[in-house]
Scaffold this active site. Structure first.
Site, PDB file in Angstrom:
ATOM      1  CB  CYS A  94      73.855  32.695  77.690  1.00 43.62           C
ATOM      2  SG  CYS A  94      74.957  34.118  77.797  1.00 43.62           S
ATOM      3  CG  HIS A 136      70.280  36.838  75.589  1.00 46.72           C
ATOM      4  ND1 HIS A 136      70.001  35.648  76.225  1.00 46.72           N
ATOM      5  CD2 HIS A 136      71.632  36.926  75.573  1.00 46.72           C
ATOM      6  CE1 HIS A 136      71.134  35.065  76.588  1.00 46.72           C
ATOM      7  NE2 HIS A 136      72.152  35.816  76.189  1.00 46.72           N
ATOM      8  CD  GLU A 137      73.262  38.976  72.626  1.00 48.08           C
ATOM      9  OE1 GLU A 137      74.212  39.237  73.390  1.00 48.08           O
ATOM     10  OE2 GLU A 137      72.928  37.823  72.345  1.00 48.08           O
ATOM     11  CG  HIS A 140      75.020  39.521  77.539  1.00 46.60           C
ATOM     12  ND1 HIS A 140      75.694  38.829  78.505  1.00 46.60           N
ATOM     13  CD2 HIS A 140      74.505  38.585  76.705  1.00 46.60           C
ATOM     14  CE1 HIS A 140      75.587  37.526  78.273  1.00 46.60           C
ATOM     15  NE2 HIS A 140      74.862  37.351  77.181  1.00 46.60           N
TER      16      HIS A 140
HETATM   17 CO    CO Z   1      74.218  35.626  76.296  1.00 48.38          CO
END
Ligand code: CO
Length: 181
Positions: A94, A136-137, A140
């Protein structure tokens, strides 16, 4: 214009559930800045809160994922995962947690509802590395980081690194709050 700084683990903006985008006319320069920041750090995905913007927006560019091979830059606004299938485990890094790689288990296939820059609605299915990067995004944008998704044991080897990243992120956060930088 200098390239936008990538916000690191420890900064409160990374823990926020980001707000929906309503002013689409503001997007083009923001998205350009995000691609610049992502490419400079050699990342394959970036969420808006990683450049200190509270917006449900992320970008991807995964070389080799497309049939033609250089991959294609992609933009996702107001996205939401509406279905998942299967399970896979792979190593992830990341840009907000430099130098750290963790084994993360996620669904293998996802269906994503999103808008493009012109506010058109889409529903699209993704698999492979793209599905992993989208999850993953999406994490976030919900204030979730890869360090939340693994055991303490897996994080142990990075204990000192994580502490140092958080320490520096708090220093940068205070500097921004006081307007000194
Ligand atoms: Co990331």
């Amino acid at each position: 214009m200098p390239v936008k700084e990538i916000i690191k683990l420890g900064d409160p903006i990374l823990r926020k559930a980001c707000l929906p985008v309503e002013e689409f006319s503001l997007l083009p320069p923001i998205i350009d800045d995000m691609f610049d920041a992502m490419y400079e750090s050699e990342g394959v995905g970036l969420a808006a809160n990683q450049v200190n913007l509270d917006m449900n927006l992320f970008i991807l560019h995964i070389p080799g994922e497309d049939e033609n091979d250089g991959g294609e830059p992609r933009i996702f606004v107001n996205s939401k995962i509406i279905a998942t299938e299967g399970k896979s485990k792979d190593s992830e890094g990341c840009l907000s947690i430099p130098g750290v790689r963790l084994e993360i288990t996620r669904p293998e296939i996802i269906t994503l509802e999103y808008q493009d820059m012109d506010r058109n609605n889409h529903v699209e299915k993704f698999s492979g590395l793209t599905a992993r990067a989208i999850q993953h995004e999406t994490d976030h944008l919900n204030g979730v980081l890869i360090t939340d998704k693994v055991s303490q044991v897996q994080k142990l080897q990075y204990k000192q690194d994580l502490k140092e990243i958080e320490r520096q992120a708090m220093v940068r956060y205070s500097e921004r709050q006081s307007g000194s930088v």
